[in-house]
Design a protein around this motif. Sequence first.
Motif, mmCIF file in Angstrom:
data_model
loop_
_atom_site.group_PDB
_atom_site.id
_atom_site.type_symbol
_atom_site.label_atom_id
_atom_site.label_comp_id
_atom_site.label_asym_id
_atom_site.label_seq_id
_atom_site.Cartn_x
_atom_site.Cartn_y
_atom_site.Cartn_z
ATOM 1 N N VAL A 1 0.504 -1.415 0.066
ATOM 2 C CA VAL A 1 -0.173 0.121 -0.221
ATOM 3 C C VAL A 1 0.731 1.486 -0.520
ATOM 4 O O VAL A 1 1.727 0.900 0.228
ATOM 5 C CB VAL A 1 -0.632 0.049 1.408
ATOM 6 N N LYS A 2 0.330 2.228 -0.845
ATOM 7 C CA LYS A 2 1.273 4.100 -0.721
ATOM 8 C C LYS A 2 0.185 4.079 0.568
ATOM 9 O O LYS A 2 -0.613 5.208 0.762
ATOM 10 C CB LYS A 2 0.906 4.149 -2.122
ATOM 11 N N VAL A 3 1.361 4.683 1.422
ATOM 12 C CA VAL A 3 1.128 5.485 2.465
ATOM 13 C C VAL A 3 2.017 7.144 2.085
ATOM 14 O O VAL A 3 2.824 7.533 1.999
ATOM 15 C CB VAL A 3 1.487 5.494 3.741
ATOM 16 N N HIS A 4 0.486 8.429 2.907
ATOM 17 C CA HIS A 4 1.496 9.496 2.283
ATOM 18 C C HIS A 4 0.913 10.007 3.515
ATOM 19 O O HIS A 4 0.353 9.984 4.487
ATOM 20 C CB HIS A 4 0.488 10.458 1.516
ATOM 21 N N LEU A 5 2.205 10.689 4.370
ATOM 22 C CA LEU A 5 2.796 11.664 5.508
ATOM 23 C C LEU A 5 2.584 13.158 5.085
ATOM 24 O O LEU A 5 3.136 13.161 3.876
ATOM 25 C CB LEU A 5 3.734 10.821 5.492
ATOM 26 N N TRP A 6 2.531 13.593 5.709
ATOM 27 C CA TRP A 6 2.903 15.444 5.753
ATOM 28 C C TRP A 6 4.298 15.526 5.736
ATOM 29 O O TRP A 6 4.703 14.595 6.857
ATOM 30 C CB TRP A 6 2.529 15.775 7.538
ATOM 31 N N GLU A 7 3.722 16.658 5.386
ATOM 32 C CA GLU A 7 6.038 16.987 5.252
ATOM 33 C C GLU A 7 6.812 16.936 6.869
ATOM 34 O O GLU A 7 7.609 16.755 7.141
ATOM 35 C CB GLU A 7 6.082 18.447 4.825
ATOM 36 N N SER A 8 5.329 17.572 7.661
ATOM 37 C CA SER A 8 6.250 17.629 9.144
ATOM 38 C C SER A 8 6.620 16.785 9.403
ATOM 39 O O SER A 8 6.962 16.648 10.904
ATOM 40 C CB SER A 8 5.198 18.901 9.829
ATOM 41 N N LEU A 9 6.676 15.380 9.104
ATOM 42 C CA LEU A 9 6.789 14.134 9.801
ATOM 43 C C LEU A 9 7.441 13.296 9.199
ATOM 44 O O LEU A 9 8.077 12.256 9.249
ATOM 45 C CB LEU A 9 5.352 12.998 9.467
ATOM 46 N N ALA A 10 7.574 14.049 8.074
ATOM 47 C CA ALA A 10 9.280 13.611 7.002
ATOM 48 C C ALA A 10 10.183 13.703 8.461
ATOM 49 O O ALA A 10 11.671 12.816 7.642
ATOM 50 C CB ALA A 10 9.492 14.341 5.383
ATOM 51 N N ARG A 11 11.030 14.168 9.389
ATOM 52 C CA ARG A 11 11.837 14.512 10.136
ATOM 53 C C ARG A 11 11.794 13.163 10.293
ATOM 54 O O ARG A 11 13.083 12.842 11.171
ATOM 55 C CB ARG A 11 11.769 15.533 11.033
ATOM 56 N N PHE A 12 10.701 12.186 10.676
ATOM 57 C CA PHE A 12 11.208 10.483 10.970
ATOM 58 C C PHE A 12 11.177 10.090 10.202
ATOM 59 O O PHE A 12 11.323 8.580 10.780
ATOM 60 C CB PHE A 12 9.721 10.924 12.645
ATOM 61 N N THR A 13 11.027 10.242 8.704
ATOM 62 C CA THR A 13 10.404 9.227 7.815
ATOM 63 C C THR A 13 12.033 9.545 6.992
ATOM 64 O O THR A 13 12.080 8.812 5.261
ATOM 65 C CB THR A 13 9.711 8.871 7.652
ATOM 66 N N ASP A 14 13.196 9.636 6.942
ATOM 67 C CA ASP A 14 14.321 9.807 6.079
ATOM 68 C C ASP A 14 13.793 10.778 5.060
ATOM 69 O O ASP A 14 14.435 10.769 3.974
ATOM 70 C CB ASP A 14 15.109 8.770 5.247
ATOM 71 N N ASN A 15 12.789 12.036 5.447
ATOM 72 C CA ASN A 15 12.589 13.437 4.723
ATOM 73 C C ASN A 15 11.577 12.289 3.520
ATOM 74 O O ASN A 15 11.037 12.951 2.386
ATOM 75 C CB ASN A 15 13.816 13.768 3.848
ATOM 76 N N LYS A 16 11.049 10.944 3.645
ATOM 77 C CA LYS A 16 10.259 10.653 2.437
ATOM 78 C C LYS A 16 8.611 11.321 3.024
ATOM 79 O O LYS A 16 8.065 10.576 4.058
ATOM 80 C CB LYS A 16 9.706 9.142 2.676
ATOM 81 N N THR A 17 7.734 11.269 2.279
ATOM 82 C CA THR A 17 6.935 11.645 2.960
ATOM 83 C C THR A 17 5.333 10.526 2.685
ATOM 84 O O THR A 17 4.085 10.793 1.794
ATOM 85 C CB THR A 17 6.304 13.480 1.722
ATOM 86 N N GLU A 18 6.607 10.172 0.588
ATOM 87 C CA GLU A 18 5.131 8.940 0.275
ATOM 88 C C GLU A 18 6.190 7.044 0.667
ATOM 89 O O GLU A 18 7.680 7.439 0.611
ATOM 90 C CB GLU A 18 5.380 8.820 -0.830
ATOM 91 N N LEU A 19 5.648 6.463 1.662
ATOM 92 C CA LEU A 19 6.034 5.500 1.873
ATOM 93 C C LEU A 19 5.293 4.291 0.557
ATOM 94 O O LEU A 19 3.995 4.153 0.886
ATOM 95 C CB LEU A 19 6.293 5.244 3.158
#
Lengths: 750, 159, 82
Positions: free
Chosen positions: C3-21
Motif C-alpha cells: 500500500v502507498k502511505v502519504h505523510l505530512w511533510e512535518s512528519l518527514a523528519r522522522f521518515t528520512d525525509n520521505k512523505t510517500e512510503l
Amino acid sequence: MAKDELAKDFKYIGTRPNRPDGYDKVTGRAKYGADVAAVGMLHGAVLRSPYAHARITSINFEKASKLDGVKAIITRDDFPVGIDGDTLNLLENTIAGEFAYYDGHAIAAVAATTVHIAKEAINEIEVEYEVLPHVIDVDEAIKPDAPVIKNNARDFSVPEGSSPNVASYIEFGTGDIDGGFDKADLVKSGRFKTEAAHQGYIEPHACMAQLDHDGQGEMWVCTQGHWYIRQMCASVLGLEASKLCVTPSEIGGGFGGKTTIFIEPLALALSKKSGGRPVKIVMSRAEVLRATGPTASASMDVKIGITKDGYLTSGSVEFRMQGGAFGGSPVSEALQCAFAPYNMPAAHHIGYDILANRPRAAAYRAPGSPMAAFAVESLIDEICTDLNLDPIDVRLKNAVKEGDKSSYGPKFKKIGLIETLEAAKDHPNYSISLGDNQGRGVAAGYWMNHGGETSVSVSLAEDGSVNVTVGTPDIGGSRASIALMTAETYGIPYDSVRVNIAETGALGFNEPTHGSRATLASGKAVYEAANQTISEMCQRVARKWQIDPDAVFWENGYAKPAGANAGDFSPISIKQIASEMDQTGGPIAGHHEASIRGVGHSFGVHIADVEVDPETGRITVLRYLVAQDAGRAIHPSYVEGQFQGGAVQGIGWALNEEYVYGADGCLQNAAFLDYRVPVASDLPNIDTIIVEVPNPDHPFGVRGVGETGIAPPLPALANAVNAAVGARLRSLPMSPGKVLKTIKTGEDGC
Amino acid sequence: MTKIHVKTNINGDKVEFLTDPRETLLDCLRNHIGLTGSKEGCGTGDCGACSCIFDGNLVSSCLVLGVEAEGKSIETIEGMAGEKELHPLQKKFIEMAALQCGFCTPGILIAAKALLDRNNDPTESEVRYWLAGNLCRCTGYDKIIKAVMETAKDIRETA
Amino acid sequence: MAVKVHLWESLARFTDNKTELTIDADTVDELIYILSCDYPGLIEFFKSGFSIAINDEISNPDFNDLLPENAEIFLLQKLKGG
Ligand code: FES
Ligand code: FES
C-alpha cells in the motif's frame, strides 16, 4: 449504500413538522443545567486567579473554612498526582497547581449551604502569588525571547530551535509551489489577523454532582457530550468510568464550547469532600468569558498565484494560532480548510500552535475554518479586484468537484460546491444594485463533518409506536430530524416516534453533538438499528406465514409477501406485529454501535451587502445570503436555522466580538455588554438557499450542516467593506474605529 | 442574613416566600418558588433570558430584588399558555422553528408578548429594536422576528 | 499487500525525509506497527490520535480494517468539530 435510496422520493424527510420538545421549550418546562435541585444540596463557588501568570506560593483557607455553612474547600491537593499528558492539561486547566496560567484560572473551590456563603468564603481564602511575566498576543508569544509559559510544552512535532511557546507544528502540501508561482500572472500575499471569539452560548455552564467515597457518582450537566464528561472527569479524578453516571440536561447552546470539562470535576471533588452531598455549580457570565474556552486568535500569512484569466496556480499559507496556556488551537483544521474549496496544482501549509496566557481554547463551530477563510478568501477577493474578475466566476473556475484531489490529500467523492456557487450567483441578491458607500462581498467556506463513535437503540412499543434512544444531546432540533429519519425508515407517522437522549449507562460510548454529527451519525446509526428491527419483524411474519424470511419484505409500515411466489397473504402492519410481540418471541428492539465512517464535505457560499458610514466607520449589514450544500435537508427549517445562526455568529466575529486585554494581561470585557454579540436590531433577515447534493456515504444523503456557515461571513464582510469604501481590513473585528482608520490611512490593521 | 417575608402574586396565584435581601427576583422565582422557566444568562441585565412582566412592565428579573415583589403582580413564562392551549406566540415559535436550543425562548416570548399586547401591528424594525435586549446565539433572529410578525398578523386578523 | 502511505511533510523528519512510503501490510494495525518499527519517531504521532483515509474514505482508524491491494492511504489529523 444503495444509490436508488438516495434518489428516491421521501415521505417524511424534507417536511417541517413541529419538534417533539417544542412544548417543553416554549413553556419553560424544559430542564437545563441550572434548573435542578436535590435534597441536601450544597452550592459551589470557584476562586479564580486575578493574574495572567503567577506562581501560587501559598493558599490559606483557615478563615474561610470557619464560616458558618461552609462544608468543603478544595485545592489542587485534593486531586490525584502522577497524571501526565493530555489528562494533566485537563486537570491543570480545571484547577491550578503550582502556576496560574491566565486571568480566571481556577485556584480553589468551596461548597456551602447557600450561594452567598460560598461566595463569601471564596473572598476569605488568602492566596499569595508571585506575579510572572505574561504574553497575550500570538505574534509576541512566538518570539524567541517571549516569556516562557511552560517548560517542555512542545510535543513531538516541534522542530528543535523553535520558540519555547510553540506547542506543536504541522506542515503539509502538494505540487510544485514555486513553479506554480512562476506560472502565475499575479502573485499576491498578505498578513491577516483575527481575535479570539467566544462561543457565547446563552446558558452558562452548570452542573450538579454527587460522589461518594466508594467512587460511585452521578452528575447532571449541560454538555454536548456526556461520555466525554464522564471520561474526562474519571481520568482527572482517578475514578472508574462506569461508576460515574452522567445525565445530560437540555442544553442552552454549546457550539463546541461544551465538549470539555471546567467545573464538573470540582463539583464531584467538593461532593466527595462534603461527605457525598450533592453540589451544584453554576458559572456566572464573567466566569464563562474568563475561564471557559473561546476559540484561538490567529495571525496568518497567505500567498496566492493566479493567471490573468482567473486560474489559481499555487498557494501557500503559514498560520500561527494561540490556543491559550495549554495549546490546542485548531491550527491543523484551519490548514485543512484553507484551500479546500479549490483545485490548485500546488498548495503548501505550515501551522504553529502557540501558548499564551489565555484560557484554554475550546472548539468553536468549524474550528479553525473561519480564520482560514478570512485570510484566503480575503486575498482571493483582492486578486479579483486587481484583475477585474467576477468573484463567483473565479471560484467556479477553480472549484473542487467529485474526483479532484483535496488540498490535504484524499480525493473528494460527490460534493456540491459548484452547485452552491451557481445557486448563489442566480439569487436575486447578487444583482440588486447598490448605492453610495454600499458594497457587496462574496466568500466560500468549508467543513468536513465526521461520523465518529456512535451508539443508539430503538425499541417497539406494544402499540406499534417507536422509541429511539440516542446519546447526542439535542442542541438545535436533532430530536426532530432523528424522528423524521426513523419515521421514514419504518414508514410510520412522525408522531409515532419518540426520541430520548440517554444517560451514559444506557448506551455505548457516544462522541458529543459536535462537528455537525448528530444528524449525520446518530441518523445513520438509527437507520441501521431500525432496519434490524424491521428484519426481525419480517422474520416473525415469515414464521406466521410459514414461508422463507427472504420472501417477506417491508414497505410503508407493513410486512408484505415478496411477489406472487411467496404466497397470497395480506400485509401485516407494524401495529399488529407489535401487539403480538409477547406471543411471538418477546420484545423487539435493535441497536447499532460503530465508528461511523466517511465524512460529509459541506461547502457554503455567502453574499453580504453592507453600507459603511465614512464619518463614523460603522458598518450596517443590508442584506445577507447563505447558500450551502446540506446533502439532504431532513428538516429544512432547522437546516435554515443552522445556516442563519452560523452566519450571525460569523457576522459578530467579523464586526464586534473580541477579547480585550489590559496591559496586565487581564480580560477587560467579561460581560455581554462589552463582549458584544449581535442583537436583533443589528441584522437584516438572513436569506438561505439549501443546496442538496446528497452525501453518497449517508443513507439519506445527509452531510451535516451546522459548521460551515460560520466561516464565510468573516471574509464576505471584509470584502463587502472594501467594495463599499475601498478600505481593506486585514484584521478583525472591523470595529468602527478600525474601519475609520483604514479609510483615512489605508492601514489594514495588522 | 435574616430573611424577609414577601407576599406577592405570580401568574395569578398568591405566593409567599422568604428571601435573603441580596437575592434577585430571578433567584426567588427559580430557587424559592420552583419556577425555573426564567433563565439566567448574564445576571447583569444584558441578555433578557430572565424577562418577566412586573406590574405590567417588561423587566429583567435579574435586576429586580426579590423583596421588591412585595404586593406586586408578576407574570412569567410558566403563566403564558392558556389552560387549553398555548399562547399564539408559543404556537408560532414551534411551528416556525423560532428556537434551537430554547434557552433564550422564555425571555423572548415574554418580551414579544409585551410588545404585541401594546402594539399588534409593529414594523419589522420595531420588532427588532424591541427584542434588541434579548440575546439569542443560535438562530440569528431571522425566524424569531418572522414568528413575531406572523403572530401579530394572526392576532390582527382574528381581532 | 503493498500500500502507498502519504505523510505530512512535518512528519518527514522522522521518515528520512520521505512523505510517500510503500509498505507491505494487510491491516491498519500492521501498517502502524511496521511504520512505528521502521520510524520510531512516528510513535508519538500515532499516540496523539489520527484519522485515516483509505482509498479516499476518511474515518477514525479501525485497526482491524483490511487494506486493499495498492490502497492509497493518507494519515490525517484526528477529525473533530464544534
Ligand atoms: S439574566 Fe437577566 S438580563 Fe441576562
Ligand atoms: S435558541 Fe439558543 S439562544 Fe436562542
